[in-house]
Motif scaffolding. Structure first.
Motif, PDB file in Angstrom:
ATOM      1  N   ILE A  45       3.879  -8.601   7.357  1.00  0.00           N
ATOM      2  CA  ILE A  45       3.317  -7.821   8.460  1.00  0.00           C
ATOM      3  C   ILE A  45       4.053  -6.495   8.520  1.00  0.00           C
ATOM      4  N   PHE A  46       3.309  -5.397   8.494  1.00  0.00           N
ATOM      5  CA  PHE A  46       3.923  -4.073   8.463  1.00  0.00           C
ATOM      6  C   PHE A  46       3.315  -3.177   9.529  1.00  0.00           C
ATOM      7  N   SER A  47       4.048  -2.126   9.875  1.00  0.00           N
ATOM      8  CA  SER A  47       3.614  -1.172  10.895  1.00  0.00           C
ATOM      9  C   SER A  47       2.803  -0.048  10.263  1.00  0.00           C
ATOM     10  N   LYS A  48       1.705   0.331  10.894  1.00  0.00           N
ATOM     11  CA  LYS A  48       0.907   1.456  10.420  1.00  0.00           C
ATOM     12  C   LYS A  48       1.726   2.746  10.389  1.00  0.00           C
ATOM     13  N   GLU A  49       2.711   2.841  11.268  1.00  0.00           N
ATOM     14  CA  GLU A  49       3.504   4.066  11.339  1.00  0.00           C
ATOM     15  C   GLU A  49       4.351   4.278  10.085  1.00  0.00           C
ATOM     16  N   PHE A  50       4.669   3.181   9.381  1.00  0.00           N
ATOM     17  CA  PHE A  50       5.601   3.299   8.265  1.00  0.00           C
ATOM     18  C   PHE A  50       5.075   2.733   6.954  1.00  0.00           C
ATOM     19  N   GLY A  51       3.825   2.246   6.919  1.00  0.00           N
ATOM     20  CA  GLY A  51       3.359   1.645   5.683  1.00  0.00           C
ATOM     21  C   GLY A  51       1.852   1.589   5.576  1.00  0.00           C
ATOM     22  N   THR A  52       1.403   1.143   4.413  1.00  0.00           N
ATOM     23  CA  THR A  52      -0.013   0.962   4.105  1.00  0.00           C
ATOM     24  C   THR A  52      -0.159  -0.372   3.373  1.00  0.00           C
ATOM     25  N   PRO A  53      -1.385  -0.876   3.219  1.00  0.00           N
ATOM     26  CA  PRO A  53      -1.545  -2.121   2.462  1.00  0.00           C
ATOM     27  C   PRO A  53      -1.005  -2.025   1.035  1.00  0.00           C
ATOM     28  N   ALA A  54      -1.146  -0.850   0.414  1.00  0.00           N
ATOM     29  CA  ALA A  54      -0.638  -0.683  -0.947  1.00  0.00           C
ATOM     30  C   ALA A  54       0.880  -0.592  -0.982  1.00  0.00           C
ATOM     31  N   HIS A  55       1.457  -0.011   0.062  1.00  0.00           N
ATOM     32  CA  HIS A  55       2.907   0.168   0.132  1.00  0.00           C
ATOM     33  C   HIS A  55       3.363  -0.121   1.569  1.00  0.00           C
ATOM     34  N   PRO A  56       3.635  -1.396   1.886  1.00  0.00           N
ATOM     35  CA  PRO A  56       3.979  -1.747   3.268  1.00  0.00           C
ATOM     36  C   PRO A  56       5.219  -1.035   3.803  1.00  0.00           C
ATOM     37  N   GLY A  57       6.137  -0.671   2.935  1.00  0.00           N
ATOM     38  CA  GLY A  57       7.316   0.069   3.358  1.00  0.00           C
ATOM     39  C   GLY A  57       8.349  -0.811   4.031  1.00  0.00           C
ATOM     40  N   PHE A  58       8.082  -1.186   5.292  1.00  0.00           N
ATOM     41  CA  PHE A  58       8.976  -2.046   6.065  1.00  0.00           C
ATOM     42  C   PHE A  58       8.153  -3.201   6.616  1.00  0.00           C
ATOM     43  N   VAL A  59       8.700  -4.409   6.537  1.00  0.00           N
ATOM     44  CA  VAL A  59       7.944  -5.589   6.945  1.00  0.00           C
ATOM     45  C   VAL A  59       8.743  -6.421   7.945  1.00  0.00           C
ATOM     46  N   GLU A  60       8.016  -7.246   8.684  1.00  0.00           N
ATOM     47  CA  GLU A  60       8.689  -8.128   9.641  1.00  0.00           C
ATOM     48  C   GLU A  60       9.631  -9.059   8.884  1.00  0.00           C
ATOM     49  N   THR A  61      10.855  -9.151   9.385  1.00  0.00           N
ATOM     50  CA  THR A  61      11.938  -9.860   8.700  1.00  0.00           C
ATOM     51  C   THR A  61      12.792 -10.580   9.725  1.00  0.00           C
TER      52      THR A  61
END
Length: 229
Positions: A45-61
């Motif tokens: 699960i990633f934030s729209k502010e920091f990622g995209t489906p292709a590159h989630p960037g930061f995810v719930e951890t």
């Protein structure tokens, strides 16, 4: 077949998070490669502010990967080798089905009954812990997400609230807690601060703002399947 077994079957074969079918991709779904080896439906699960489906960037951890009730869930840089990011979907279905299980209130069902919902369980390296990303109490402003027993009603259920941001669905959507008591501006997952510069920011719930036409990116989320990028 019981309602619970139907939900388990749905989670294993056709997970509907954000209204998108996952059939045919589950064998490759993982945050780490090990996450899916037991047939789990693994999700990032990633934030729209920091990622995209292709590159989630930061995810719930899960903070420090500690499998214990009360441990916060945070946004952390996506990694295919970090088991603290291994989250699975043990139950998924419509809100009305969760209501039949006694997992959400009649009021929540009356407002969101046809929308999709899911539980998100911590499963490092594919081993379920029985702990879900949740709230410790009924949702309130700025309450932080923590691990809680998945059997807890309401606070462990997350609603994919596409109705409150139809223009961004199904790619991005608010995620509303199943214990919300405000249906005009429900309590949705929110990230404050930049995880690239603010270490270990805890995900919190706040009243949705701008819904349904202009929900801010910090309150919109996406999901990814497969080894994280």
């Amino acid at each position: 077949m019981s309602v619970k077994n139907k939900l388990l079957t749905a989670a294993a074969t056709l997970t509907v998070v954000g209204g998108v079918s996952m059939a045919g991709t589950l064998s490759a779904s993982a945050a780490t490669p090990q996450c899916s080896q037991s047939g789990n439906t693994c999700i990032e699960i990633f934030s729209k502010e920091f990622g995209t489906p292709a590159h989630p960037g930061f995810v719930e951890t899960v903070f420090l990967g500690i499998p214990a009730a009360g441990v916060p869930t945070i946004l952390h840089r996506a990694s295919s080798t970090d088991p603290a990011e291994d989250l699975i979907v043990p139950l998924a279905g419509t809100v009305s089905t969760f209501y039949k299980l006694g997992m959400v209130s009649a009021a929540v069902n009356s407002h969101y009954g046809s929308e999709h919902a899911a539980q998100i369980e911590y499963a490092p390296l594919g081993v379920p812990t029985g702990l879900c990303a949740a709230l410790a109490t009924t949702a309130y402003q700025n309450e932080g997400l923590t691990l809680q027993p998945c059997s807890t009603p309401g606070t462990t259920v997350w609603i994919i609230d596409t109705a409150d941001s139809p223009a961004t669905a199904p790619t991005y959507f608010p995620i509303v807690n199943g214990s919300t008591t405000d249906f005009t501006h429900p309590f949705g997952m929110t990230i404050q601060g930049d995880p690239a510069h603010k270490p270990f920011p805890q995900i919190k719930v706040r009243h949705l703002t701008g819904n349904p036409a202009d929900v801010p990116d910090r309150q919109l989320w996406g999901r990814d399947f497969g080894v994280v990028k």
